[in-house]
Design a protein around this motif. Sequence first.
Motif, PDB file in Angstrom:
ATOM      1  N   ALA A 297     -54.653  76.773  56.925  1.00 57.00           N
ATOM      2  CA  ALA A 297     -54.819  75.451  56.190  1.00 57.00           C
ATOM      3  C   ALA A 297     -55.021  75.986  54.655  1.00 57.00           C
ATOM      4  N   GLU A 298     -55.886  76.775  54.272  1.00 57.70           N
ATOM      5  CA  GLU A 298     -56.626  77.170  52.895  1.00 57.70           C
ATOM      6  C   GLU A 298     -55.314  77.675  52.458  1.00 57.70           C
ATOM      7  N   LYS A 299     -54.605  78.660  52.769  1.00 51.78           N
ATOM      8  CA  LYS A 299     -53.283  79.304  52.265  1.00 51.78           C
ATOM      9  C   LYS A 299     -52.254  77.986  51.934  1.00 51.78           C
ATOM     10  N   LEU A 300     -52.136  77.036  52.668  1.00 54.19           N
ATOM     11  CA  LEU A 300     -51.237  76.013  52.617  1.00 54.19           C
ATOM     12  C   LEU A 300     -51.950  75.226  51.475  1.00 54.19           C
ATOM     13  N   TRP A 301     -53.174  74.801  51.105  1.00 54.85           N
ATOM     14  CA  TRP A 301     -53.712  74.269  50.078  1.00 54.85           C
ATOM     15  C   TRP A 301     -53.500  75.363  48.847  1.00 54.85           C
ATOM     16  N   SER A 302     -53.428  76.690  48.898  1.00 57.69           N
ATOM     17  CA  SER A 302     -53.192  77.137  47.740  1.00 57.69           C
ATOM     18  C   SER A 302     -51.750  77.154  47.259  1.00 57.69           C
ATOM     19  N   LEU A 303     -51.013  77.119  48.184  1.00 58.93           N
ATOM     20  CA  LEU A 303     -49.427  77.044  48.045  1.00 58.93           C
ATOM     21  C   LEU A 303     -49.231  75.661  47.097  1.00 58.93           C
ATOM     22  N   ASN A 304     -50.024  74.694  47.752  1.00 61.33           N
ATOM     23  CA  ASN A 304     -49.795  73.346  47.460  1.00 61.33           C
ATOM     24  C   ASN A 304     -50.306  73.075  45.754  1.00 61.33           C
ATOM     25  N   GLU A 305     -51.044  74.021  45.270  1.00 60.35           N
ATOM     26  CA  GLU A 305     -51.886  73.915  44.001  1.00 60.35           C
ATOM     27  C   GLU A 305     -50.782  74.911  43.277  1.00 60.35           C
ATOM     28  N   MET A 306     -50.192  75.682  43.734  1.00 65.06           N
ATOM     29  CA  MET A 306     -48.996  76.481  43.143  1.00 65.06           C
ATOM     30  C   MET A 306     -47.932  75.677  42.758  1.00 65.06           C
ATOM     31  N   GLU A 307     -47.521  74.605  43.856  1.00 67.54           N
ATOM     32  CA  GLU A 307     -46.574  73.719  43.589  1.00 67.54           C
ATOM     33  C   GLU A 307     -47.014  72.355  42.711  1.00 67.54           C
ATOM     34  N   ARG A 308     -48.168  72.059  42.736  1.00 65.94           N
ATOM     35  CA  ARG A 308     -48.689  71.155  41.859  1.00 65.94           C
ATOM     36  C   ARG A 308     -48.823  71.269  40.425  1.00 65.94           C
ATOM     37  N   THR A 309     -48.956  72.637  40.189  1.00 66.05           N
ATOM     38  CA  THR A 309     -49.034  73.016  38.784  1.00 66.05           C
ATOM     39  C   THR A 309     -47.554  73.582  38.222  1.00 66.05           C
ATOM     40  N   GLY A 310     -46.546  73.554  38.910  1.00 65.10           N
ATOM     41  CA  GLY A 310     -45.207  73.716  38.547  1.00 65.10           C
ATOM     42  C   GLY A 310     -44.598  75.153  38.819  1.00 65.10           C
ATOM     43  N   GLY A 311     -45.229  75.892  39.998  1.00 64.68           N
ATOM     44  CA  GLY A 311     -45.122  77.318  39.906  1.00 64.68           C
ATOM     45  C   GLY A 311     -43.671  77.164  40.943  1.00 64.68           C
ATOM     46  N   GLU A 312     -43.273  76.275  41.627  1.00 63.53           N
ATOM     47  CA  GLU A 312     -42.441  76.441  42.533  1.00 63.53           C
ATOM     48  C   GLU A 312     -42.265  77.596  43.535  1.00 63.53           C
ATOM     49  N   PRO A 313     -43.355  77.669  44.374  1.00 64.55           N
ATOM     50  CA  PRO A 313     -43.580  79.073  45.159  1.00 64.55           C
ATOM     51  C   PRO A 313     -42.445  79.041  46.092  1.00 64.55           C
ATOM     52  N   ASP A 314     -42.361  80.144  46.560  1.00 66.45           N
ATOM     53  CA  ASP A 314     -40.919  80.643  47.534  1.00 66.45           C
ATOM     54  C   ASP A 314     -41.469  82.096  47.919  1.00 66.45           C
ATOM     55  N   VAL A 315     -40.928  82.252  49.300  1.00 69.48           N
ATOM     56  CA  VAL A 315     -41.209  83.495  50.005  1.00 69.48           C
ATOM     57  C   VAL A 315     -40.186  84.548  49.273  1.00 69.48           C
ATOM     58  N   VAL A 316     -40.826  85.725  48.898  1.00 69.45           N
ATOM     59  CA  VAL A 316     -40.038  86.604  48.193  1.00 69.45           C
ATOM     60  C   VAL A 316     -39.788  88.015  49.058  1.00 69.45           C
ATOM     61  N   GLY A 317     -40.839  88.149  50.164  1.00 72.65           N
ATOM     62  CA  GLY A 317     -40.597  89.237  51.049  1.00 72.65           C
ATOM     63  C   GLY A 317     -41.741  89.124  52.015  1.00 72.65           C
ATOM     64  N   TYR A 318     -41.780  90.033  52.808  1.00 76.07           N
ATOM     65  CA  TYR A 318     -42.567  90.274  54.202  1.00 76.07           C
ATOM     66  C   TYR A 318     -43.255  91.707  54.208  1.00 76.07           C
ATOM     67  N   ASP A 319     -44.527  91.765  54.562  1.00 81.14           N
ATOM     68  CA  ASP A 319     -45.356  93.037  54.722  1.00 81.14           C
ATOM     69  C   ASP A 319     -45.489  93.509  55.988  1.00 81.14           C
ATOM     70  N   ASN A 320     -44.680  94.208  56.477  1.00 79.24           N
ATOM     71  CA  ASN A 320     -44.862  94.817  57.947  1.00 79.24           C
ATOM     72  C   ASN A 320     -45.936  95.088  58.466  1.00 79.24           C
ATOM     73  N   ASN A 321     -46.923  95.942  57.332  1.00 77.08           N
ATOM     74  CA  ASN A 321     -48.306  96.470  57.665  1.00 77.08           C
ATOM     75  C   ASN A 321     -49.424  95.443  58.005  1.00 77.08           C
TER      76      ASN A 321
END
Length: 191
Positions: A50-74
Amino acid sequence: MNDIINGNKELTQEQRDELLKTLKARFEKNMNFHKGIEWDKVQTKLEANAEKLWSLNEMERTGGEPDVVGYDNNTDEYIFYDCSSETPNGRRSICYDREALESRKKNKPENSAIDMARVMGIELLTEEEYRELQKLGKFDTKTSSWVKTPVNIRKLGGAIFCDRRYETVFVYHNGADSYYGVRGFRGSLRV
């Protein structure tokens, strides 16, 4: 914004549903950003944090248009960057950090990039991450973005920022206390 001040970093179910819908649509639109990554797995991770989802919402709310750019296997984490074509509109006209903000005697900006990122629960992109983002498209062709500044540069009063001009990614320096209407910052988040 009061939720941030009060420490409430959870979204309502309606906000969660709307954000997930937005993120999924963007994910499907930009499949070249995350080849081989499946949305259902990303969504499962998001719904469990939930907290990471909240952070993504803040990115979205401030105009960042967050998207997945990769995956860290480690670390088994999906990596999100702000993918708005220009630096996020809700994060502009800010200096680099708190020290820079407090050092200004006149015409202080309202905030700093480092403070905003900390409150949002995200990290400023590094120069290397910024260059990786630019491989996905053309970003900051009219704006610029503060990036994480090496300690030795910051100790001397400077900070670095990047942009894209003439089909080239440029890295510049400025006093950390400077701010401009077309400079903000891009963030990253691992989920």
